[in-house]
Design a protein around this motif. Structure first.
Motif, PDB file in Angstrom:
ATOM      1  N   GLN A   1     -41.510 -70.231  53.567  1.00 29.19           N
ATOM      2  CA  GLN A   1     -41.980 -71.519  54.094  1.00 29.19           C
ATOM      3  C   GLN A   1     -40.830 -72.385  54.591  1.00 29.19           C
ATOM      4  O   GLN A   1     -40.971 -73.144  55.524  1.00 29.19           O
TER       5      GLN A   1
ATOM      6  N   GLY B   1     -51.336 -73.889  46.175  1.00 28.49           N
ATOM      7  CA  GLY B   1     -51.405 -73.580  44.744  1.00 28.49           C
ATOM      8  C   GLY B   1     -52.407 -72.497  44.365  1.00 28.49           C
ATOM      9  O   GLY B   1     -52.591 -72.212  43.182  1.00 28.49           O
ATOM     10  N   CYS B   2     -53.037 -71.835  45.364  1.00 29.09           N
ATOM     11  CA  CYS B   2     -54.060 -70.838  45.006  1.00 29.09           C
ATOM     12  C   CYS B   2     -53.433 -69.481  44.659  1.00 29.09           C
ATOM     13  O   CYS B   2     -54.132 -68.568  44.218  1.00 29.09           O
ATOM     14  N   GLY B   3     -52.122 -69.339  44.873  1.00 30.20           N
ATOM     15  CA  GLY B   3     -51.468 -68.097  44.469  1.00 30.20           C
ATOM     16  C   GLY B   3     -50.978 -67.221  45.609  1.00 30.20           C
ATOM     17  O   GLY B   3     -50.571 -66.071  45.391  1.00 30.20           O
ATOM     18  N   LYS B   4     -50.954 -67.762  46.831  1.00 27.38           N
ATOM     19  CA  LYS B   4     -50.549 -66.947  47.987  1.00 27.38           C
ATOM     20  C   LYS B   4     -49.086 -66.524  47.888  1.00 27.38           C
ATOM     21  O   LYS B   4     -48.760 -65.345  48.022  1.00 27.38           O
ATOM     22  N   SER B   5     -48.200 -67.513  47.648  1.00 24.83           N
ATOM     23  CA  SER B   5     -46.756 -67.182  47.609  1.00 24.83           C
ATOM     24  C   SER B   5     -46.444 -66.264  46.431  1.00 24.83           C
ATOM     25  O   SER B   5     -45.616 -65.354  46.556  1.00 24.83           O
TER      26      SER B   5
HETATM   27  N1  LIG Z   1     -42.264 -69.794  38.349  1.00 27.18           N
HETATM   28  C1  LIG Z   1     -43.409 -70.435  38.073  1.00 27.18           C
HETATM   29  N2  LIG Z   1     -43.631 -70.978  36.851  1.00 27.18           N
HETATM   30  C2  LIG Z   1     -44.789 -71.597  36.559  1.00 27.18           C
HETATM   31  N3  LIG Z   1     -45.815 -71.731  37.433  1.00 27.18           N
HETATM   32  C3  LIG Z   1     -45.655 -71.223  38.660  1.00 27.18           C
HETATM   33  C4  LIG Z   1     -44.454 -70.545  39.048  1.00 27.18           C
HETATM   34  N4  LIG Z   1     -44.600 -70.130  40.344  1.00 27.18           N
HETATM   35  C5  LIG Z   1     -45.826 -70.542  40.738  1.00 27.18           C
HETATM   36  N5  LIG Z   1     -46.464 -71.194  39.740  1.00 27.18           N
HETATM   37  C6  LIG Z   1     -47.813 -71.774  39.794  1.00 27.18           C
HETATM   38  O1  LIG Z   1     -48.717 -70.790  40.256  1.00 27.18           O
HETATM   39  C7  LIG Z   1     -49.699 -71.373  41.118  1.00 27.18           C
HETATM   40  C8  LIG Z   1     -49.702 -70.646  42.437  1.00 27.18           C
HETATM   41  O2  LIG Z   1     -48.527 -70.988  43.161  1.00 27.18           O
HETATM   42  P1  LIG Z   1     -48.212 -70.397  44.599  1.00 27.18           P
HETATM   43  O3  LIG Z   1     -46.901 -70.952  45.038  1.00 27.18           O
HETATM   44  O4  LIG Z   1     -48.371 -68.939  44.570  1.00 27.18           O
HETATM   45  O5  LIG Z   1     -49.384 -71.030  45.455  1.00 27.18           O
HETATM   46  P2  LIG Z   1     -49.590 -71.016  47.023  1.00 27.18           P
HETATM   47  O6  LIG Z   1     -50.989 -70.636  47.268  1.00 27.18           O
HETATM   48  O7  LIG Z   1     -48.549 -70.219  47.691  1.00 27.18           O
HETATM   49  O8  LIG Z   1     -49.393 -72.542  47.359  1.00 27.18           O
HETATM   50  P3  LIG Z   1     -48.354 -73.228  48.349  1.00 27.18           P
HETATM   51  O9  LIG Z   1     -48.927 -73.079  49.697  1.00 27.18           O
HETATM   52  O10 LIG Z   1     -48.352 -74.659  47.908  1.00 27.18           O
HETATM   53  O11 LIG Z   1     -47.039 -72.551  48.159  1.00 27.18           O
HETATM   54  C9  LIG Z   1     -49.349 -72.857  41.221  1.00 27.18           C
HETATM   55  O12 LIG Z   1     -50.169 -73.574  40.318  1.00 27.18           O
HETATM   56  C10 LIG Z   1     -47.896 -72.908  40.801  1.00 27.18           C
HETATM   57  O13 LIG Z   1     -47.596 -74.151  40.200  1.00 27.18           O
END
Ligand SMILES: Nc1ncnc2c1ncn2[C@@H]1O[C@H](COP(=O)(O)OP(=O)(O)OP(=O)(O)O)[C@@H](O)[C@H]1O
Length: 309
Positions: free
Chosen positions: A85, A41-45
């Motif tokens: 993933q 959830g830190c924003g990587k994806s």
């Molecule tokens: N389309 C969307 N609408 C609303 N919030 C979103 C959307 N996409 C991502 N988020 C939010 O943005 C934040 C970052 O998500 P992201 O998937 O980039 O995290 P991550 O670091 O890749 O985590 P993970 O390893 O769990 O995928 C999260 O709080 C997620 O809920």
């Protein structure tokens, strides 16, 4: 021609009032492996999706392989590989059919495609399994097939989103050997992970927390510039000692590792062992050792407020 495969400045993505990625600056040199390290959830994806042009940014500039993104995302598509993933394989198709399908999507001509499929199956140890359905394969085999699929068209730049979450340590190690082979052939790789050991293999990395880059650079440099010394303590009553240490302003964090306590002492303390033995007279110098910093120490010191565990 730029020496960088990816350049981003001030990259920001909001979802309504929520800021998923904020002010991200990034420079990824060509031919290197760059990591994004951070918790779920830190924003990587979200960052990866903006860099590939799949998601538009709210603010900021992105240039990937010399193309302005998202404006030129269509031109970029054929030059990048993206392994998500979930691996995006077709479970009902065989190894061969999955690669065949991807090859068609990329418009590789039939003859060349056959040669390339064979080449990929050999490289990724799948040539004995060409007829096996993807849905019947183990996690490690699926991962190898996903990498073979993502690199079918020999992309200049490869995006990998937590590629090793579903595989065991041996498969992970093997997978990284394959990444270094690709890198050796000139492919730039951007990989997200929440494993420290994996991040440590990257040429450089960014540590992300709550949508913000907290630290970035080569792992060795991050470890050197951490601002703390690491002391390992082997003593009895470690749980109580830890609580007392955490009350000292000089201590950044303390975490137990088996029979040892790993204590991060701020660099302002010139001699951390002398400081500890004077502050905690029950400790003898032979119970304390200065240890080599790890990337986990960097992570603790650059994230989570005081990073106290
Ligand atoms: N389309 C969307 N609408 C609303 N919030 C979103 C959307 N996409 C991502 N988020 C939010 O943005 C934040 C970052 O998500 P992201 O998937 O980039 O995290 P991550 O670091 O890749 O985590 P993970 O390893 O769990 O995928 C999260 O709080 C997620 O809920």
């Amino acid at each position: 021609m730029s020496d960088y495969a990816i350049l981003a400045s001030g990259l920001t993505r909001k979802f309504g009032d929520f800021t998923a990625v904020e002010g991200l600056n990034l420079k990824v040199p060509k031919g290197s492996i760059y990591g994004f390290l951070g918790p779920n959830g830190c924003g990587k994806s979200t960052t990866l999706r903006m860099l590939t042009g799949l998601l538009s940014s709210t603010f900021g500039e992105v240039e990937v392989l010399g193309l302005s993104i998202p404006r030129q995302a269509e031109l970029l598509r054929r030059r990048i590989g993206y392994m998500t993933q979930k691996f995006s394989l077709y479970d009902d198709l065989s190894v061969f059919e999955n690669l065949q399908f991807i090859g068609e999507i990329y418009g590789i001509p039939a003859r060349q495609r056959r040669i390339r499929i064979q080449e990929q199956m050999v490289t990724y140890g799948l040539d004995q399994r060409s007829r096996q359905r993807a849905g019947e394969m183990s996690g490690g085999q699926r991962q190898r097939l996903a990498l073979a699929a993502a690199t079918m068209h020999a992309p200049d730049l490869l995006f990998l989103d937590e590629p090793t979450s579903a595989v065991d340590p041996e498969n992970r190690r093997e997978f990284w050997e394959q990444l270094f082979d690709l890198c050796d052939q000139g492919t730039t790789i951007l990989v997200t992970t929440h494993y420290m050991d994996e991040a440590e293999r990257c040429h450089a990395l960014a540590i992300m927390e709550s949508g913000v880059v907290r630290a970035d650079g080569p792992p060795e440099r991050l470890m050197q510039e951490m601002g703390v010394n690491v002391v390992e303590v082997e003593a009895s009553q470690l749980r109580q000692l830890k609580e007392r240490l955490l009350k000292c302003a000089e201590v950044r964090s303390a975490a137990q590792l088996g029979v040892r306590l790993r204590v991060l002492v701020r660099k302002e303390v010139a001699d951390p062992i002398a400081w500890m033995t004077s502050r905690f007279p029950e400790l003898r110098p032979e119970q304390l050792n200065l240890a080599r910093p790890s990337l986990e120490d960097v992570f603790v010191t650059s994230t989570g407020g005081e990073g106290r565990q």
